[in-house]
Design a protein around this motif. Structure first.
Motif, PDB file in Angstrom:
ATOM      1  N   ARG A  19      10.454   8.659  34.638  1.00 34.25           N
ATOM      2  CA  ARG A  19      10.278   8.990  33.104  1.00 34.25           C
ATOM      3  C   ARG A  19      11.577   9.569  32.305  1.00 34.25           C
ATOM      4  NH1 ARG A  19       4.696  10.596  31.134  1.00 34.25           N
ATOM      5  NH2 ARG A  19       5.686  10.205  29.369  1.00 34.25           N
ATOM      6  N   LEU A  20      11.587   9.176  31.244  1.00 34.49           N
ATOM      7  CA  LEU A  20      12.674  10.231  30.535  1.00 34.49           C
ATOM      8  C   LEU A  20      11.672  11.416  29.935  1.00 34.49           C
ATOM      9  CD1 LEU A  20      13.652   7.393  27.861  1.00 34.49           C
ATOM     10  CD2 LEU A  20      15.056   8.350  29.932  1.00 34.49           C
ATOM     11  N   PRO A  21      12.587  12.477  29.913  1.00 38.44           N
ATOM     12  CA  PRO A  21      12.015  13.503  29.197  1.00 38.44           C
ATOM     13  C   PRO A  21      11.349  13.601  27.976  1.00 38.44           C
ATOM     14  CG  PRO A  21      14.524  14.005  29.746  1.00 38.44           C
ATOM     15  CD  PRO A  21      13.988  12.675  29.761  1.00 38.44           C
ATOM     16  N   GLU A  22      10.119  14.159  27.872  1.00 34.92           N
ATOM     17  CA  GLU A  22       9.607  13.997  26.544  1.00 34.92           C
ATOM     18  C   GLU A  22       9.331  15.520  26.001  1.00 34.92           C
ATOM     19  OE1 GLU A  22       4.809  13.242  26.107  1.00 34.92           O
ATOM     20  OE2 GLU A  22       6.001  11.435  26.518  1.00 34.92           O
ATOM     21  N   TYR A  23       9.708  15.494  24.516  1.00 39.43           N
ATOM     22  CA  TYR A  23       9.485  16.687  23.709  1.00 39.43           C
ATOM     23  C   TYR A  23       8.762  16.395  22.609  1.00 39.43           C
ATOM     24  CZ  TYR A  23      13.599  17.992  27.118  1.00 39.43           C
ATOM     25  OH  TYR A  23      14.125  17.893  28.128  1.00 39.43           O
ATOM     26  N   HIS A  24       7.807  17.394  22.021  1.00 35.61           N
ATOM     27  CA  HIS A  24       7.120  17.227  21.100  1.00 35.61           C
ATOM     28  C   HIS A  24       8.009  17.971  19.854  1.00 35.61           C
ATOM     29  CE1 HIS A  24       3.326  15.715  22.562  1.00 35.61           C
ATOM     30  NE2 HIS A  24       3.803  16.382  23.740  1.00 35.61           N
ATOM     31  N   ALA A  25       8.278  17.179  18.706  1.00 40.57           N
ATOM     32  CA  ALA A  25       9.042  17.669  17.677  1.00 40.57           C
ATOM     33  C   ALA A  25       8.541  18.861  17.001  1.00 40.57           C
ATOM     34  CB  ALA A  25       9.075  16.581  16.532  1.00 40.57           C
ATOM     35  N   GLU A  26       7.142  19.096  17.066  1.00 40.78           N
ATOM     36  CA  GLU A  26       6.745  20.389  16.412  1.00 40.78           C
ATOM     37  C   GLU A  26       6.865  21.688  17.361  1.00 40.78           C
ATOM     38  OE1 GLU A  26       5.016  17.341  17.108  1.00 40.78           O
ATOM     39  OE2 GLU A  26       4.020  16.731  15.176  1.00 40.78           O
ATOM     40  N   MET A  27       7.262  21.202  18.685  1.00 39.76           N
ATOM     41  CA  MET A  27       7.508  22.511  19.618  1.00 39.76           C
ATOM     42  C   MET A  27       9.094  22.791  19.369  1.00 39.76           C
ATOM     43  SD  MET A  27       5.403  21.855  23.310  1.00 39.76           S
ATOM     44  CE  MET A  27       5.668  23.433  23.738  1.00 39.76           C
ATOM     45  N   LEU A  28       9.892  21.691  19.169  1.00 38.64           N
ATOM     46  CA  LEU A  28      10.995  22.043  19.059  1.00 38.64           C
ATOM     47  C   LEU A  28      11.519  22.727  17.660  1.00 38.64           C
ATOM     48  CD1 LEU A  28      12.881  18.532  19.946  1.00 38.64           C
ATOM     49  CD2 LEU A  28      12.925  20.585  21.338  1.00 38.64           C
ATOM     50  N   THR A  29      10.555  22.697  16.680  1.00 36.89           N
ATOM     51  CA  THR A  29      10.815  23.103  15.475  1.00 36.89           C
ATOM     52  C   THR A  29       9.858  24.264  15.442  1.00 36.89           C
ATOM     53  OG1 THR A  29       9.052  21.773  14.357  1.00 36.89           O
ATOM     54  CG2 THR A  29      11.275  20.985  14.094  1.00 36.89           C
ATOM     55  N   ALA A  30       9.075  24.874  16.290  1.00 37.81           N
ATOM     56  CA  ALA A  30       8.647  25.881  16.363  1.00 37.81           C
ATOM     57  C   ALA A  30       7.441  25.945  15.107  1.00 37.81           C
ATOM     58  CB  ALA A  30       9.351  27.391  16.203  1.00 37.81           C
ATOM     59  N   GLY A  31       6.619  24.787  15.015  1.00 35.89           N
ATOM     60  CA  GLY A  31       5.587  24.516  13.951  1.00 35.89           C
ATOM     61  C   GLY A  31       6.242  24.368  12.483  1.00 35.89           C
ATOM     62  N   GLY A  32       7.568  24.535  12.496  1.00 36.55           N
ATOM     63  CA  GLY A  32       8.258  24.337  11.232  1.00 36.55           C
ATOM     64  C   GLY A  32       8.429  22.984  10.731  1.00 36.55           C
ATOM     65  N   ASN A  33       9.314  22.553  10.097  1.00 32.54           N
ATOM     66  CA  ASN A  33      10.010  21.356   9.897  1.00 32.54           C
ATOM     67  C   ASN A  33      11.502  21.077  10.206  1.00 32.54           C
ATOM     68  OD1 ASN A  33      11.023  22.658   7.691  1.00 32.54           O
ATOM     69  ND2 ASN A  33      10.230  21.123   6.103  1.00 32.54           N
ATOM     70  N   GLN A  34      12.136  22.313  10.721  1.00 28.01           N
ATOM     71  CA  GLN A  34      13.615  21.904  11.044  1.00 28.01           C
ATOM     72  C   GLN A  34      13.829  22.667  12.282  1.00 28.01           C
ATOM     73  OE1 GLN A  34      16.423  22.214   8.005  1.00 28.01           O
ATOM     74  NE2 GLN A  34      15.117  22.046   6.374  1.00 28.01           N
ATOM     75  N   ALA A  35      14.905  22.347  12.872  1.00 30.85           N
ATOM     76  CA  ALA A  35      15.502  22.876  14.165  1.00 30.85           C
ATOM     77  C   ALA A  35      17.038  22.489  14.259  1.00 30.85           C
ATOM     78  CB  ALA A  35      14.904  22.239  15.375  1.00 30.85           C
ATOM     79  N   LEU A  36      17.510  23.208  14.819  1.00 36.86           N
ATOM     80  CA  LEU A  36      18.964  22.919  15.201  1.00 36.86           C
ATOM     81  C   LEU A  36      19.103  22.594  16.587  1.00 36.86           C
ATOM     82  CD1 LEU A  36      20.898  26.012  13.423  1.00 36.86           C
ATOM     83  CD2 LEU A  36      20.490  23.755  12.611  1.00 36.86           C
ATOM     84  N   ILE A  37      19.947  21.575  16.991  1.00 33.99           N
ATOM     85  CA  ILE A  37      20.286  21.075  18.332  1.00 33.99           C
ATOM     86  C   ILE A  37      21.862  21.139  18.454  1.00 33.99           C
ATOM     87  CG2 ILE A  37      20.046  19.047  19.558  1.00 33.99           C
ATOM     88  CD1 ILE A  37      17.266  18.270  18.134  1.00 33.99           C
ATOM     89  N   VAL A  38      21.911  21.735  19.657  1.00 38.47           N
ATOM     90  CA  VAL A  38      23.434  21.954  19.653  1.00 38.47           C
ATOM     91  C   VAL A  38      23.837  21.053  21.136  1.00 38.47           C
ATOM     92  CG1 VAL A  38      25.183  23.791  20.522  1.00 38.47           C
ATOM     93  CG2 VAL A  38      23.294  24.440  19.221  1.00 38.47           C
ATOM     94  N   LEU A  39      24.867  20.322  20.780  1.00 40.21           N
ATOM     95  CA  LEU A  39      25.461  19.462  21.834  1.00 40.21           C
ATOM     96  C   LEU A  39      26.845  19.865  22.024  1.00 40.21           C
ATOM     97  CD1 LEU A  39      25.264  17.198  24.065  1.00 40.21           C
ATOM     98  CD2 LEU A  39      25.625  15.545  22.003  1.00 40.21           C
ATOM     99  N   GLY A  40      27.258  20.481  22.979  1.00 33.36           N
ATOM    100  CA  GLY A  40      28.759  21.049  23.115  1.00 33.36           C
ATOM    101  C   GLY A  40      29.037  21.867  22.071  1.00 33.36           C
ATOM    102  N   ASP A  41      30.061  21.641  21.213  1.00 35.79           N
ATOM    103  CA  ASP A  41      30.306  22.406  20.187  1.00 35.79           C
ATOM    104  C   ASP A  41      29.961  22.062  18.729  1.00 35.79           C
ATOM    105  OD1 ASP A  41      32.313  20.408  20.027  1.00 35.79           O
ATOM    106  OD2 ASP A  41      34.056  21.386  19.525  1.00 35.79           O
TER     107      ASP A  41
END
Length: 58
Positions: A19-41
């Motif tokens: 299975r592919l990893p599964e992440y809940h968007a609400e957890m990524l945004t800590a209950g808010g509506n935005q999150a920053l995702i870093v990939l390399g630089d």
């Protein structure tokens, strides 16, 4: 690397390890509506819209 389609997860013979990893968007945004995702630089902004859609921008 081979992508697995979601429909294949319930087929016999497909194990949980495949299975592919599964992440809940609400957890990524800590209950808010935005999150920053870093990939390399690079930094990306993940936003949940009022309509419940996801937008990922650079």
């Amino acid at each position: 690397m081979t992508a697995t389609r979601p429909a294949e997860f319930t087929r016999p013979g497909v194990t949980a390890l495949q299975r592919l990893p599964e992440y809940h968007a609400e957890m990524l945004t800590a209950g808010g509506n935005q999150a920053l995702i870093v990939l390399g630089d690079q930094v990306y902004n993940l936003r949940i819209t009022r309509a419940g859609k996801l937008i990922l921008t650079k």
